[in-house]
Design an enzyme around this catalytic site. Structure first.
Site, mmCIF file in Angstrom:
data_model
loop_
_atom_site.group_PDB
_atom_site.id
_atom_site.type_symbol
_atom_site.label_atom_id
_atom_site.label_comp_id
_atom_site.label_asym_id
_atom_site.label_seq_id
_atom_site.Cartn_x
_atom_site.Cartn_y
_atom_site.Cartn_z
ATOM 1 C CB CYS A 116 -5.624 13.832 -21.343
ATOM 2 S SG CYS A 116 -3.899 14.150 -20.938
ATOM 3 C CB CYS A 160 -4.592 18.210 -22.290
ATOM 4 S SG CYS A 160 -5.030 17.931 -20.566
ATOM 5 C CD GLN A 206 -2.447 -1.281 2.711
ATOM 6 O OE1 GLN A 206 -3.380 -0.602 3.087
ATOM 7 N NE2 GLN A 206 -1.876 -2.180 3.480
ATOM 8 C CG ASN A 207 4.173 1.276 2.286
ATOM 9 O OD1 ASN A 207 3.110 1.525 2.842
ATOM 10 N ND2 ASN A 207 5.135 0.593 2.853
ATOM 11 C CB CYS A 263 -1.696 18.021 -18.466
ATOM 12 S SG CYS A 263 -1.617 16.789 -19.770
ATOM 13 C CG HIS A 291 -2.907 2.540 -1.764
ATOM 14 N ND1 HIS A 291 -2.965 2.624 -0.393
ATOM 15 C CD2 HIS A 291 -3.963 1.753 -2.119
ATOM 16 C CE1 HIS A 291 -3.989 1.910 0.062
ATOM 17 N NE2 HIS A 291 -4.609 1.364 -0.962
HETATM 18 P P1 OAD Z 1 -1.344 2.780 9.065
HETATM 19 O O1 OAD Z 1 -0.655 4.012 9.543
HETATM 20 O O2 OAD Z 1 -2.813 2.735 9.119
HETATM 21 O O3 OAD Z 1 -0.808 1.534 9.889
HETATM 22 C C1 OAD Z 1 0.551 1.343 10.102
HETATM 23 C C2 OAD Z 1 0.727 0.099 10.943
HETATM 24 O O4 OAD Z 1 2.115 -0.164 11.078
HETATM 25 C C3 OAD Z 1 0.154 0.192 12.346
HETATM 26 O O5 OAD Z 1 -0.676 -0.921 12.599
HETATM 27 C C4 OAD Z 1 1.389 0.185 13.246
HETATM 28 O O6 OAD Z 1 1.159 -0.491 14.470
HETATM 29 C C5 OAD Z 1 2.391 -0.561 12.402
HETATM 30 N N1 OAD Z 1 3.814 -0.213 12.637
HETATM 31 C C6 OAD Z 1 4.350 0.933 13.087
HETATM 32 N N2 OAD Z 1 5.679 0.873 13.108
HETATM 33 C C7 OAD Z 1 6.021 -0.372 12.658
HETATM 34 C C8 OAD Z 1 7.265 -1.045 12.419
HETATM 35 N N3 OAD Z 1 8.428 -0.445 12.654
HETATM 36 N N4 OAD Z 1 7.226 -2.310 11.943
HETATM 37 C C9 OAD Z 1 6.031 -2.916 11.701
HETATM 38 N N5 OAD Z 1 4.836 -2.335 11.898
HETATM 39 C C10 OAD Z 1 4.825 -1.063 12.358
HETATM 40 O O7 OAD Z 1 -0.786 2.503 7.587
HETATM 41 P P2 OAD Z 1 -1.412 1.594 6.431
HETATM 42 O O8 OAD Z 1 -2.094 0.405 6.998
HETATM 43 O O9 OAD Z 1 -0.325 1.389 5.434
HETATM 44 O O10 OAD Z 1 -3.669 5.523 1.913
HETATM 45 O O11 OAD Z 1 -2.484 2.563 5.817
HETATM 46 C C11 OAD Z 1 -3.203 2.172 4.682
HETATM 47 C C12 OAD Z 1 -3.516 3.361 3.815
HETATM 48 O O12 OAD Z 1 -4.147 4.367 4.593
HETATM 49 C C13 OAD Z 1 -2.302 4.065 3.243
HETATM 50 O O13 OAD Z 1 -1.845 3.482 2.038
HETATM 51 C C14 OAD Z 1 -2.772 5.457 3.028
HETATM 52 C C15 OAD Z 1 -3.487 5.644 4.346
HETATM 53 O O14 OAD Z 1 -4.413 6.621 4.415
HETATM 54 C C16 OAD Z 1 -3.963 6.722 1.340
HETATM 55 O O15 OAD Z 1 -3.341 7.734 1.555
HETATM 56 C C17 OAD Z 1 -5.094 6.650 0.361
HETATM 57 ZN ZN ZN Z 2 -3.783 16.106 -19.855
#
Ligand code: OAD
Ligand code: ZN
Length: 240
Positions: A126, A145, A97-98, A143, A115
């Site tokens: 476009c 366009c 998701q990163n 852009c 993502h």
């Molecule tokens: P979150 O910030 O929701 O969750 C991060 C998780 O990583 C938490 O459960 C922490 O406990 C854990 N964590 C923290 N430090 C850690 C470490 N050193 N090793 C292992 N785990 C650790 O992030 P995501 O689940 O990635 O989307 O969030 C999902 C999506 O929500 C993102 O892609 C982003 C966000 O809003 C958008 O921006 C659309």
């Molecule tokens: Zn364009």
């Protein structure tokens, strides 16, 4: 428990690694919902939706520019590196998701960016897409366009790139082992991936210092950070 699952892991050939912000936390990139997470200080609805972008494109661009600078200087940590090493022992697919590109920077060969990527841009209207991020003379950049360019990332309320998501489901549905690292598993549809794996009777391992929505569904939960535990997990494959 650890011993028990390691015996089973030795037979595993297809591994899917699902990652979230936590896997990059030890590279100096903040998470979203953690202690110092972005969404503790900023409102995601003002920064990561298309409505927010149209309301204040400059603010959204500046926020992404700042994040890009941080990400650009970040280095893969021991967790990212251990995932690369896993490829020596099994077929590995990363569904992340990163948007930071750190798995690729570390050398992982099979990464699906659910993502999008902060290193890419696209047109709001476009089909123009580019991975050429430059010092734009105006923000928001336009852009050819005439319409606004935006970061090529998936915002709340938007669909994932269809081909990427289709592949992600296929990989999750075929794996023997899914390792889920550093994600709170609250964001859909990425948080459904463990369900697809479970339907294939895959083993699920969660690596996260904190409890998540799906911890109870896991075969093994390791309450450690990615950089701490991933190199140890890899050593199990090495010993075999
Ligand atoms: P979150 O910030 O929701 O969750 C991060 C998780 O990583 C938490 O459960 C922490 O406990 C854990 N964590 C923290 N430090 C850690 C470490 N050193 N090793 C292992 N785990 C650790 O992030 P995501 O689940 O990635 O989307 O969030 C999902 C999506 O929500 C993102 O892609 C982003 C966000 O809003 C958008 O921006 C659309
Ligand atoms: Zn364009």
């Amino acid at each position: 428990m650890f011993e028990e699952i390691t015996k089973q892991i030795k037979e595993i050939k297809e591994i899917v690694v699902v990652t979230g912000a936590g896997v990059s936390q030890e590279s100096g990139i903040p998470t979203f919902r953690g202690k110092d997470g972005f969404w503790k200080n900023y409102n995601p609805m003002k920064l990561a939706t298309i409505e927010a972008f149209y309301e204040n494109p400059k603010l959204v661009w500046e926020w992404y520019n700042e994040r890009r600078e941080n990400i650009f200087s970040a280095k893969p940590n021991q967790g990212h590196k251990a995932i690369v090493e896993l490829e020596k022992y099994a077929t590995v697919t990363i569904l992340t998701q990163n948007i930071d590109g750190l798995h690729q920077k570390a050398g992982s060969s099979n990464v699906f960016e659910l993502h999008g990527s902060i290193m890419k841009i696209k047109c709001t209207v476009c089909n123009f897409k580019s991975s050429q991020i430059e010092k734009f003379s105006q923000i928001p950049p336009l852009c050819k366009c005439g319409n606004m360019l935006r970061p090529d990332v998936v915002w709340f309320g938007e669909s994932l790139p269809q081909d990427v998501w289709k592949n992600a489901i296929a990989k999750a549905s075929q794996c023997d082992l899914m390792i889920i690292i550093g994600t709170s598993l609250v964001v859909s549809p990425a948080n459904t991936l463990p369900i697809y794996a479970k339907q294939n009777s895959a083993k699920l391992i969660e690596i996260n210092p904190e409890k998540t929505e799906m911890s109870s569904k896991m075969d093994l939960v390791l309450r450690k950070t990615g950089a701490e535990i991933l190199p140890k997990l890899i050593s199990i494959f090495k010993e075999n």
